[in-house]
Design a protein around this motif. Structure first.
Motif, PDB file in Angstrom:
ATOM      1  N   GLY A  39      78.981  32.051  72.799  1.00 34.94           N
ATOM      2  CA  GLY A  39      78.447  32.094  71.442  1.00 34.94           C
ATOM      3  C   GLY A  39      76.943  31.931  71.327  1.00 34.94           C
ATOM      4  O   GLY A  39      76.371  32.221  70.278  1.00 34.94           O
ATOM      5  N   ALA A  40      76.293  31.428  72.375  1.00 37.83           N
ATOM      6  CA  ALA A  40      74.867  31.078  72.252  1.00 37.83           C
ATOM      7  C   ALA A  40      73.975  31.998  73.077  1.00 37.83           C
ATOM      8  O   ALA A  40      72.818  31.679  73.306  1.00 37.83           O
ATOM      9  N   ASN A  41      74.523  33.127  73.516  1.00 41.82           N
ATOM     10  CA  ASN A  41      73.750  34.095  74.315  1.00 41.82           C
ATOM     11  C   ASN A  41      73.162  33.478  75.576  1.00 41.82           C
ATOM     12  O   ASN A  41      72.090  33.867  76.042  1.00 41.82           O
ATOM     13  N   GLU A  42      73.876  32.491  76.091  1.00 39.20           N
ATOM     14  CA  GLU A  42      73.573  31.963  77.415  1.00 39.20           C
ATOM     15  C   GLU A  42      74.144  32.942  78.447  1.00 39.20           C
ATOM     16  O   GLU A  42      74.810  33.915  78.096  1.00 39.20           O
ATOM     17  N   SER A  43      73.890  32.664  79.706  1.00 34.07           N
ATOM     18  CA  SER A  43      74.434  33.530  80.744  1.00 34.07           C
ATOM     19  C   SER A  43      75.453  32.777  81.591  1.00 34.07           C
ATOM     20  O   SER A  43      75.095  32.012  82.486  1.00 34.07           O
ATOM     21  N   GLY A  44      76.723  33.012  81.296  1.00 36.44           N
ATOM     22  CA  GLY A  44      77.789  32.377  82.065  1.00 36.44           C
ATOM     23  C   GLY A  44      77.802  32.794  83.529  1.00 36.44           C
ATOM     24  O   GLY A  44      78.496  32.172  84.349  1.00 36.44           O
ATOM     25  N   PHE A  45      77.041  33.806  83.862  1.00 33.82           N
ATOM     26  CA  PHE A  45      76.942  34.217  85.274  1.00 33.82           C
ATOM     27  C   PHE A  45      76.118  33.203  86.060  1.00 33.82           C
ATOM     28  O   PHE A  45      76.114  33.227  87.291  1.00 33.82           O
ATOM     29  N   GLY A  46      75.441  32.346  85.339  1.00 34.50           N
ATOM     30  CA  GLY A  46      74.747  31.231  85.973  1.00 34.50           C
ATOM     31  C   GLY A  46      73.453  31.631  86.637  1.00 34.50           C
ATOM     32  O   GLY A  46      73.041  32.784  86.618  1.00 34.50           O
ATOM     33  N   PRO A  47      72.796  30.619  87.248  1.00 36.70           N
ATOM     34  CA  PRO A  47      71.509  30.873  87.893  1.00 36.70           C
ATOM     35  C   PRO A  47      71.709  31.461  89.285  1.00 36.70           C
ATOM     36  O   PRO A  47      72.796  31.379  89.858  1.00 36.70           O
ATOM     37  N   SER A  48      70.652  32.008  89.823  1.00 39.42           N
ATOM     38  CA  SER A  48      70.642  32.456  91.217  1.00 39.42           C
ATOM     39  C   SER A  48      70.950  31.290  92.155  1.00 39.42           C
ATOM     40  O   SER A  48      70.531  30.163  91.904  1.00 39.42           O
ATOM     41  N   PRO A  49      71.665  31.543  93.247  1.00 40.30           N
ATOM     42  CA  PRO A  49      71.866  30.475  94.242  1.00 40.30           C
ATOM     43  C   PRO A  49      70.538  29.910  94.743  1.00 40.30           C
ATOM     44  O   PRO A  49      70.451  28.741  95.092  1.00 40.30           O
ATOM     45  N   ARG A  50      69.523  30.742  94.736  1.00 34.79           N
ATOM     46  CA  ARG A  50      68.202  30.248  95.151  1.00 34.79           C
ATOM     47  C   ARG A  50      67.674  29.191  94.198  1.00 34.79           C
ATOM     48  O   ARG A  50      66.964  28.270  94.598  1.00 34.79           O
ATOM     49  N   VAL A  51      68.010  29.354  92.915  1.00 34.54           N
ATOM     50  CA  VAL A  51      67.599  28.344  91.932  1.00 34.54           C
ATOM     51  C   VAL A  51      68.281  27.021  92.239  1.00 34.54           C
ATOM     52  O   VAL A  51      67.641  25.958  92.255  1.00 34.54           O
ATOM     53  N   VAL A  52      69.569  27.099  92.510  1.00 34.72           N
ATOM     54  CA  VAL A  52      70.323  25.876  92.791  1.00 34.72           C
ATOM     55  C   VAL A  52      69.749  25.180  94.025  1.00 34.72           C
ATOM     56  O   VAL A  52      69.559  23.950  94.034  1.00 34.72           O
ATOM     57  N   SER A  53      69.435  25.946  95.056  1.00 37.49           N
ATOM     58  CA  SER A  53      68.835  25.358  96.260  1.00 37.49           C
ATOM     59  C   SER A  53      67.475  24.740  95.946  1.00 37.49           C
ATOM     60  O   SER A  53      67.161  23.635  96.402  1.00 37.49           O
ATOM     61  N   ALA A  54      66.686  25.467  95.184  1.00 44.63           N
ATOM     62  CA  ALA A  54      65.339  24.965  94.875  1.00 44.63           C
ATOM     63  C   ALA A  54      65.408  23.682  94.055  1.00 44.63           C
ATOM     64  O   ALA A  54      64.621  22.755  94.270  1.00 44.63           O
ATOM     65  N   ARG A 220      53.377  38.438  73.130  1.00 45.08           N
ATOM     66  CA  ARG A 220      54.724  38.842  73.548  1.00 45.08           C
ATOM     67  C   ARG A 220      55.415  37.649  74.180  1.00 45.08           C
ATOM     68  O   ARG A 220      54.836  36.930  74.983  1.00 45.08           O
ATOM     69  N   MET A 221      56.678  37.447  73.812  1.00 44.25           N
ATOM     70  CA  MET A 221      57.401  36.256  74.231  1.00 44.25           C
ATOM     71  C   MET A 221      58.529  36.633  75.184  1.00 44.25           C
ATOM     72  O   MET A 221      59.316  37.536  74.894  1.00 44.25           O
ATOM     73  N   ARG A 222      58.618  35.909  76.296  1.00 47.18           N
ATOM     74  CA  ARG A 222      59.706  36.118  77.254  1.00 47.18           C
ATOM     75  C   ARG A 222      60.320  34.768  77.611  1.00 47.18           C
ATOM     76  O   ARG A 222      59.726  33.709  77.355  1.00 47.18           O
ATOM     77  N   THR A 223      61.473  34.810  78.246  1.00 52.07           N
ATOM     78  CA  THR A 223      62.183  33.567  78.532  1.00 52.07           C
ATOM     79  C   THR A 223      63.029  33.676  79.789  1.00 52.07           C
ATOM     80  O   THR A 223      63.436  34.780  80.183  1.00 52.07           O
ATOM     81  N   PHE A 224      63.287  32.518  80.389  1.00 53.42           N
ATOM     82  CA  PHE A 224      64.242  32.427  81.499  1.00 53.42           C
ATOM     83  C   PHE A 224      65.641  32.030  81.014  1.00 53.42           C
ATOM     84  O   PHE A 224      66.519  31.781  81.827  1.00 53.42           O
ATOM     85  N   SER A 225      65.808  31.982  79.707  1.00 59.37           N
ATOM     86  CA  SER A 225      67.058  31.442  79.154  1.00 59.37           C
ATOM     87  C   SER A 225      68.191  32.454  79.114  1.00 59.37           C
ATOM     88  O   SER A 225      69.353  32.063  78.983  1.00 59.37           O
ATOM     89  N   LYS A 226      67.881  33.716  79.191  1.00 62.92           N
ATOM     90  CA  LYS A 226      68.910  34.736  78.976  1.00 62.92           C
ATOM     91  C   LYS A 226      69.367  35.313  80.315  1.00 62.92           C
ATOM     92  O   LYS A 226      70.166  34.721  80.998  1.00 62.92           O
ATOM     93  N   ALA A 227      68.848  36.451  80.729  1.00 59.26           N
ATOM     94  CA  ALA A 227      69.354  37.101  81.941  1.00 59.26           C
ATOM     95  C   ALA A 227      69.183  36.224  83.187  1.00 59.26           C
ATOM     96  O   ALA A 227      70.008  36.258  84.105  1.00 59.26           O
ATOM     97  N   TYR A 228      68.134  35.414  83.225  1.00 55.50           N
ATOM     98  CA  TYR A 228      67.898  34.549  84.390  1.00 55.50           C
ATOM     99  C   TYR A 228      68.879  33.370  84.465  1.00 55.50           C
ATOM    100  O   TYR A 228      68.932  32.678  85.484  1.00 55.50           O
ATOM    101  N   GLY A 229      69.571  33.124  83.364  1.00 56.03           N
ATOM    102  CA  GLY A 229      70.592  32.066  83.393  1.00 56.03           C
ATOM    103  C   GLY A 229      70.039  30.656  83.425  1.00 56.03           C
ATOM    104  O   GLY A 229      70.659  29.751  83.978  1.00 56.03           O
ATOM    105  N   LEU A 230      68.887  30.424  82.801  1.00 57.84           N
ATOM    106  CA  LEU A 230      68.260  29.105  82.838  1.00 57.84           C
ATOM    107  C   LEU A 230      68.033  28.522  81.441  1.00 57.84           C
ATOM    108  O   LEU A 230      67.039  27.836  81.201  1.00 57.84           O
ATOM    109  N   ALA A 231      68.956  28.768  80.528  1.00 55.21           N
ATOM    110  CA  ALA A 231      68.775  28.259  79.158  1.00 55.21           C
ATOM    111  C   ALA A 231      68.527  26.756  79.153  1.00 55.21           C
ATOM    112  O   ALA A 231      67.707  26.249  78.386  1.00 55.21           O
ATOM    113  N   GLY A 232      69.236  26.029  80.019  1.00 57.25           N
ATOM    114  CA  GLY A 232      69.101  24.574  80.055  1.00 57.25           C
ATOM    115  C   GLY A 232      67.779  24.098  80.620  1.00 57.25           C
ATOM    116  O   GLY A 232      67.448  22.916  80.512  1.00 57.25           O
TER     117      GLY A 232
END
Lengths: 370, 370
Positions: A39-54, A220-232
């Protein structure tokens, strides 16, 4: 209630609200967990595994403030977009940057042009600084470029907002039309071009990075919250001329960025393959949401975002009943807030399991309503 | 420089600055890493191991926005302090909350009372909203409660700031005196009682949680950035009456908190043993900093914080030379910005290895200056 007696008249006039009810609040109210959080246009596909490692590697460093100049992430974004670091400002999500921009431009009573039914958090900030919202209706579920331009000129507005692709409808204008719109605006009007969904837009929708970079009145505004899966993580950024970008330094919370969020965003930016994979999954999910809608006699709207607006064919009361009905099945979605957009519901791209739940629940909900 | 032409007159009048130069900027400038990071009152002892585990467990969830109502952390803080969740507001560090409070209270030209040499970020926000700073000199390196009270009354100030324990001097007033000060203020003046260093203060310095909670014109500020070792997480909170606290909901960035930051703060709050251990280590480090200072003929001031202000016995130029000299050895410290406080340097509690470096470098620096 015992409250301090001397807040500003403007502050006293504002309601104390939470603009979006979070899914957690719904869970607390129902006493049941949400099963499909789409419902909140988050990405349930989650972050890259590289993000989790970092993030894991950086967690011991959480005792350090993040660099207040955001040098590393601005440098990486400059390389990513083929621009310069001084053309980027970083904030705690686009939401935070929107608040700063409104503060920089708006004094009480000044007109601000946006679309009727456009992003509510922008409106929240405009109201919060006493701006006067001038709204232009959507035309055919798209923001009306001609109408927005005419309103800016008529009102001599110092600030205007356009989302491309659009939220909540998922519609878009071509890059060519957006460029023409931006260049037609008087230079006394600052355009916020919100491209939060830029990564999921098809080719020809997002203007090239250098197409508007000469204009001091465009951010121009961009975000890591959508396709990148980093809304939090809360990492958004603004792109503009160095002069206009430097204005953020006048008022921003310099130590506001969470260190791990910046680390996560950097890692996400580096994993281009993962982004490509997710964007493909989002496209698949959009197609499946559209199919589910059609199979239930509803009309999915074309979407360039990570969600699909679905026209339920009746009024807001009916759409609200669909939203509430799905929630009874643990499926969290949202809907636009203003007519005529609110004949629709808005469903975020999610995992196959999420859409399975939607597929099961939707016919039952509609059956109950007919 | 090409800049948007129509920012507000107030925005145009403000400088574009970074109030504190971060250690990362110094590293970039020198081309060398900092060896002892003991200048920003961070906690080199780091976060609780429970925080690190919690962050790892939560990293996959970074795709979800954090609960905009901050329900979980407010509930935990309420239990921790023996108060109610509606008496807490959460923000991206105390810095963010300070900005929101100034915005709620200050219109251009209104007077704001603080100490001459007090927290610069508060002053940054006051300037940012056009407030008029009314400063009261320290007396014997402590903030002057009588002077602050007199200035509030004289100016009919709607806002006043007091840090207890104090930054940058590390000094303090007794809880009894702070309570008397707060109760003597007119109820038309909102007192920001900044207790960022509350965890490291000795008994009798921090008023009990319920001592001021009836006053709608008092907001007490706490943070996870200091003793808890979570500066990079950006989690601060305000405590006040439900009515006054609810004002934050009028203007805050509801989705501004990073999800992992809230998770980290919750885990930190639960590990009371770790906090006790760190507070003891901070006390040891303070004693060692004091000994190092005395062995070099400098005068350490008593401290209730996680840092020690050291009187170098001469003027600001000399203190600045000590700060710069230590930086040549890779030892990052800071100093107060205003006379007469700026005869001092300010050294944060750090690991034994950090203080070893300080111990080695300081005599060399002083020798070079004499």
């Amino acid at each position: 209630m015992s409250t301090f007696s001397r807040f500003t008249p403007l502050a006293c006039s504002l309601p104390a609200i939470v603009p979006f009810v979070g899914p957690e609040a719904i869970e607390r109210q129902r006493g049941l967990p949400i099963r499909a959080r789409i419902g909140a246009n988050e990405s349930g596909f989650g972050p890259s595994p590289r993000v989790v490692s970092a993030l894991a590697a950086a967690s011991q460093d959480i005792w350090k403030y993040s660099d207040p100049e955001n040098f590393g992430i601005r440098t990486a974004l400059a390389a990513h977009h083929g621009l310069k670091p001084e053309q980027f400002a970083i904030g705690e999500g686009i939401d935070a940057l929107l608040g700063l921009i409104v503060r920089l431009v708006i004094e009480p009573g000044l007109p601000v042009v946006t679309s009727l039914g456009g992003y509510p958090t922008f409106n929240f900030h405009v109201n919060g600084f006493g701006g006067r919202l001038v709204t232009v209706p959507y035309v055919n579920d798209r923001e009306d470029l001609e109408g927005l331009l005419a309103a800016v000129k008529r009102e001599d507005a110092p600030l205007a907002y356009l989302a491309n692709p659009d939220n909540p409808m998922g519609s878009w204008h071509t890059a060519e039309d957006v460029i023409a719109f931006a260049r037609a605006l008087p230079d006394t009007c600052l355009l916020i071009l919100d491209e939060a969904y830029g990564e999921t837009a098809p080719a020809g929708v997002i203007p090239p990075a250098d197409a508007l970079i000469d204009l001091p009145n465009v951010l121009r505004m961009r975000t890591f919250s959508k396709a990148y899966g980093l809304a939090g993580a809360r990492v958004g950024y603004a792109i503009g001329t160095p002069g206009t970008i430097s204005a953020f330094d006048k008022i921003r919370n310099h130590f506001g960025m969470a260190r791990s969020s910046v680390v996560g965003a950097l890692a996400a930016l580096e994993d281009k393959n993962y982004l490509t994979e997710v964007v493909a999954k989002i496209a698949d999910a959009r197609a499946r949401i559209a199919a589910i809608a059609e199979n239930n006699g509803l009309k999915p709207l074309p979407s360039a975002t990570n969600f699909v607006a679905v026209d339920c064919g009746r009024d807001a009361t009916f759409a609200r009943a669909v939203v509430d009905g799905l929630m009874q099945h643990g499926v969290f979605i949202r809907m636009p807030g203003v007519a005529p957009l609110n004949r629709c519901i808005r469903i975020s791209a999610g995992l196959p399991a999420d859409l399975d739940l939607l597929e099961q629940a939707l016919p039952q909900v509609l059956k109950g309503l007919r």
